[in-house]
Write a protein that holds these residues in place. Structure first.
Motif, PDB file in Angstrom:
ATOM      1  N   THR A   1       0.828  -1.202   0.000  1.00  0.00           N
ATOM      2  CA  THR A   1       0.000   0.000   0.000  1.00  0.00           C
ATOM      3  C   THR A   1       0.866   1.256   0.000  1.00  0.00           C
ATOM      4  O   THR A   1       0.572   2.236  -0.695  1.00  0.00           O
ATOM      5  CB  THR A   1      -0.929   0.013   1.229  1.00  0.00           C
ATOM      6  OG1 THR A   1      -1.797  -1.121   1.165  1.00  0.00           O
ATOM      7  CG2 THR A   1      -1.763   1.287   1.267  1.00  0.00           C
TER       8      THR A   1
ATOM      9  N   TYR B   1       2.131   1.967  -3.480  1.00  0.00           N
ATOM     10  CA  TYR B   1       1.098   2.538  -4.340  1.00  0.00           C
ATOM     11  C   TYR B   1       0.760   3.968  -3.934  1.00  0.00           C
ATOM     12  O   TYR B   1       0.410   4.803  -4.788  1.00  0.00           O
ATOM     13  CB  TYR B   1      -0.151   1.651  -4.343  1.00  0.00           C
ATOM     14  CG  TYR B   1       0.012   0.432  -5.218  1.00  0.00           C
ATOM     15  CD1 TYR B   1       0.053   0.554  -6.611  1.00  0.00           C
ATOM     16  CD2 TYR B   1       0.154  -0.837  -4.678  1.00  0.00           C
ATOM     17  CE1 TYR B   1       0.226  -0.551  -7.430  1.00  0.00           C
ATOM     18  CE2 TYR B   1       0.335  -1.958  -5.482  1.00  0.00           C
ATOM     19  CZ  TYR B   1       0.363  -1.807  -6.859  1.00  0.00           C
ATOM     20  OH  TYR B   1       0.545  -2.910  -7.669  1.00  0.00           O
ATOM     21  N   GLU B   2       0.890   4.285  -2.665  1.00  0.00           N
ATOM     22  CA  GLU B   2       0.706   5.667  -2.224  1.00  0.00           C
ATOM     23  C   GLU B   2       1.777   6.571  -2.846  1.00  0.00           C
ATOM     24  O   GLU B   2       1.490   7.697  -3.270  1.00  0.00           O
ATOM     25  CB  GLU B   2       0.769   5.751  -0.700  1.00  0.00           C
ATOM     26  CG  GLU B   2      -0.454   5.192   0.004  1.00  0.00           C
ATOM     27  CD  GLU B   2      -0.289   5.183   1.520  1.00  0.00           C
ATOM     28  OE1 GLU B   2       0.833   5.484   1.996  1.00  0.00           O
ATOM     29  OE2 GLU B   2      -1.271   4.881   2.221  1.00  0.00           O
TER      30      GLU B   2
ATOM     31  N   ALA C   1       3.290   5.943  -5.665  1.00  0.00           N
ATOM     32  CA  ALA C   1       2.967   6.029  -7.088  1.00  0.00           C
ATOM     33  C   ALA C   1       1.924   7.114  -7.336  1.00  0.00           C
ATOM     34  O   ALA C   1       2.038   7.896  -8.294  1.00  0.00           O
ATOM     35  CB  ALA C   1       2.464   4.677  -7.597  1.00  0.00           C
ATOM     36  N   VAL C   2       0.934   7.172  -6.484  1.00  0.00           N
ATOM     37  CA  VAL C   2      -0.093   8.210  -6.616  1.00  0.00           C
ATOM     38  C   VAL C   2       0.523   9.600  -6.418  1.00  0.00           C
ATOM     39  O   VAL C   2       0.190  10.551  -7.134  1.00  0.00           O
ATOM     40  CB  VAL C   2      -1.234   7.963  -5.610  1.00  0.00           C
ATOM     41  CG1 VAL C   2      -2.191   9.150  -5.580  1.00  0.00           C
ATOM     42  CG2 VAL C   2      -1.991   6.684  -5.964  1.00  0.00           C
ATOM     43  N   GLU C   3       1.443   9.709  -5.443  1.00  0.00           N
ATOM     44  CA  GLU C   3       2.124  10.988  -5.225  1.00  0.00           C
ATOM     45  C   GLU C   3       2.865  11.425  -6.486  1.00  0.00           C
ATOM     46  O   GLU C   3       2.816  12.603  -6.875  1.00  0.00           O
ATOM     47  CB  GLU C   3       3.096  10.864  -4.057  1.00  0.00           C
ATOM     48  CG  GLU C   3       3.843  12.158  -3.744  1.00  0.00           C
ATOM     49  CD  GLU C   3       4.921  11.989  -2.690  1.00  0.00           C
ATOM     50  OE1 GLU C   3       5.930  12.714  -2.762  1.00  0.00           O
ATOM     51  OE2 GLU C   3       4.765  11.132  -1.800  1.00  0.00           O
TER      52      GLU C   3
ATOM     53  N   MET D   1       2.180  10.699  -9.551  1.00  0.00           N
ATOM     54  CA  MET D   1       1.214  11.118 -10.577  1.00  0.00           C
ATOM     55  C   MET D   1       0.603  12.474 -10.245  1.00  0.00           C
ATOM     56  O   MET D   1       0.481  13.347 -11.107  1.00  0.00           O
ATOM     57  CB  MET D   1       0.125  10.062 -10.733  1.00  0.00           C
ATOM     58  CG  MET D   1       0.627   8.775 -11.375  1.00  0.00           C
ATOM     59  SD  MET D   1      -0.710   7.619 -11.720  1.00  0.00           S
ATOM     60  CE  MET D   1      -1.246   7.190 -10.059  1.00  0.00           C
ATOM     61  N   LEU D   2       0.214  12.671  -8.986  1.00  0.00           N
ATOM     62  CA  LEU D   2      -0.434  13.919  -8.596  1.00  0.00           C
ATOM     63  C   LEU D   2       0.482  15.123  -8.803  1.00  0.00           C
ATOM     64  O   LEU D   2       0.050  16.189  -9.239  1.00  0.00           O
ATOM     65  CB  LEU D   2      -0.874  13.846  -7.133  1.00  0.00           C
ATOM     66  CG  LEU D   2      -2.080  12.961  -6.827  1.00  0.00           C
ATOM     67  CD1 LEU D   2      -2.336  12.913  -5.316  1.00  0.00           C
ATOM     68  CD2 LEU D   2      -3.331  13.461  -7.554  1.00  0.00           C
TER      69      LEU D   2
ATOM     70  N   TYR E   1       2.252   8.569 -15.713  1.00  0.00           N
ATOM     71  CA  TYR E   1       1.483   7.438 -15.203  1.00  0.00           C
ATOM     72  C   TYR E   1       2.250   6.115 -15.317  1.00  0.00           C
ATOM     73  O   TYR E   1       2.076   5.223 -14.498  1.00  0.00           O
ATOM     74  CB  TYR E   1       0.156   7.336 -15.959  1.00  0.00           C
ATOM     75  CG  TYR E   1      -0.678   8.587 -15.840  1.00  0.00           C
ATOM     76  CD1 TYR E   1      -1.372   8.871 -14.671  1.00  0.00           C
ATOM     77  CD2 TYR E   1      -0.745   9.504 -16.883  1.00  0.00           C
ATOM     78  CE1 TYR E   1      -2.127  10.033 -14.537  1.00  0.00           C
ATOM     79  CE2 TYR E   1      -1.493  10.663 -16.765  1.00  0.00           C
ATOM     80  CZ  TYR E   1      -2.184  10.926 -15.598  1.00  0.00           C
ATOM     81  OH  TYR E   1      -2.914  12.079 -15.469  1.00  0.00           O
TER      82      TYR E   1
END
Length: 289
Positions: free
Chosen positions: A91, A94-95, A97-99, A101-102, A111
């Motif tokens: 997790t 993936y957090e 990874a989101v950072e 992208m954001l 992406y």
């Protein structure tokens, strides 16, 4: 699991410097010497696990933050495959990874890169047969102090290139990512060249001060021009890595450095007035016109 004893016994060789300074040449030398430098590399031989975990300017706002230590510990666990592949651990990846992208940290692969990094970490298995290890990622010079806390016996190689070559180059990524760490104005296309020299001075001065203070004989400054022009600098680097006694290694390694066509590129663009303005900075780092 955090293994401090393992870190002291088997400390890494770390290569850093400004982007475009020539760190790839040193990484090629480490590979030729059978150093394990990671399994997820780009063509420049950057360790992309380190990039993924620590090149996060929106999150890292100061040189001293728990996030840096936490990320370095995670990086060590990834390099040695002891990170727990639990739901919580995945997790966290993936957090991150989101950072990425954001905040659009990797603009041309906004992406794709973050999830490739997660996939690479998840499937990595440490090459334990390679005792010598380390990595190359230019941004590591920003983290010398926390790296020293984790690896007090590490060796650090700082790669320099002529400041005016850096000014008239096209790699200003570190300036745009980290200007806030050095209290510099926000860069843009109009001021980036001038700010690049200020960033060069601040970043390298800081790295040299910390490296010499903390690491002492385990800190090595390499000028890419000197490494590319003769065998003496190659022999000095091998001695620093404690492989100078091996003729076999020298015969292999001496073929790697070569003079780049872009060395001295600033000379076709700089005016005499500009050079006189920037001459003190060049001399500070022992560079001439």
């Amino acid at each position: 699991m955090w293994r401090d004893d393992d870190l002291k016994i088997n400390s890494p060789v770390v290569v850093g410097g400004l982007g475009g300074s020539g760190t790839r040449v040193v990484a090629q030398i480490l590979q030729a010497l059978n150093y394990y430098i990671g399994s997820y590399l780009n063509p420049q031989l950057d360790n992309l696990w380190f990039t993924f975990l620590l090149r996060r300017p929106a999150k890292i706002r100061t040189f001293y933050t728990p996030e840096i230590i936490k990320s370095l510990k995670l990086f060590d666990s990834v390099m040695k495959s002891y990170w727990g592949k639990s739901f919580r651990a995945k997790t966290k990846l993936y957090e991150l990874a989101v950072e990425f992208m954001l905040h659009n940290y990797v603009k041309r692969s906004r992406y794709k890169f973050p999830f490739q990094a997660v996939r690479s970490i998840s499937h990595h298995h440490y090459q334990s047969e390679q005792h010598n290890w380390g990595w190359k990622e230019p941004n590591t010079h920003l983290f010398i102090e926390p790296l020293y806390r984790l690896y007090p016996d590490m060796k650090f190689i700082l790669v320099l290139r002529h400041p005016l070559d850096m000014m008239f180059g096209n790699n200003f990524n570190q300036l745009y990512n980290w200007y806030h760490l050095f209290n510099l104005p926000k860069p843009n296309k109009r001021n980036e060249k001038e700010l690049m020299l200020l960033f060069y001075d601040a970043a390298y001065s800081r790295a040299i001060h910390l490296g010499q203070k903390l690491l002492k004989n385990n800190f090595c400054i390499v000028k890419i021009e000197e490494l590319s022009e003769g065998e003496n600098e190659t022999k000095r680097l091998l001695k620093f890595l404690k492989t100078a006694e091996s003729e076999k290694y020298f015969d292999i390694v001496k073929k790697i450095p070569n003079r780049q066509l872009t060395f001295g590129r600033y000379k076709k663009d700089i005016t005499q007035a500009q050079y006189e303005q920037y001459e003190p900075l060049c001399k500070k780092f022992n560079y001439n016109y």
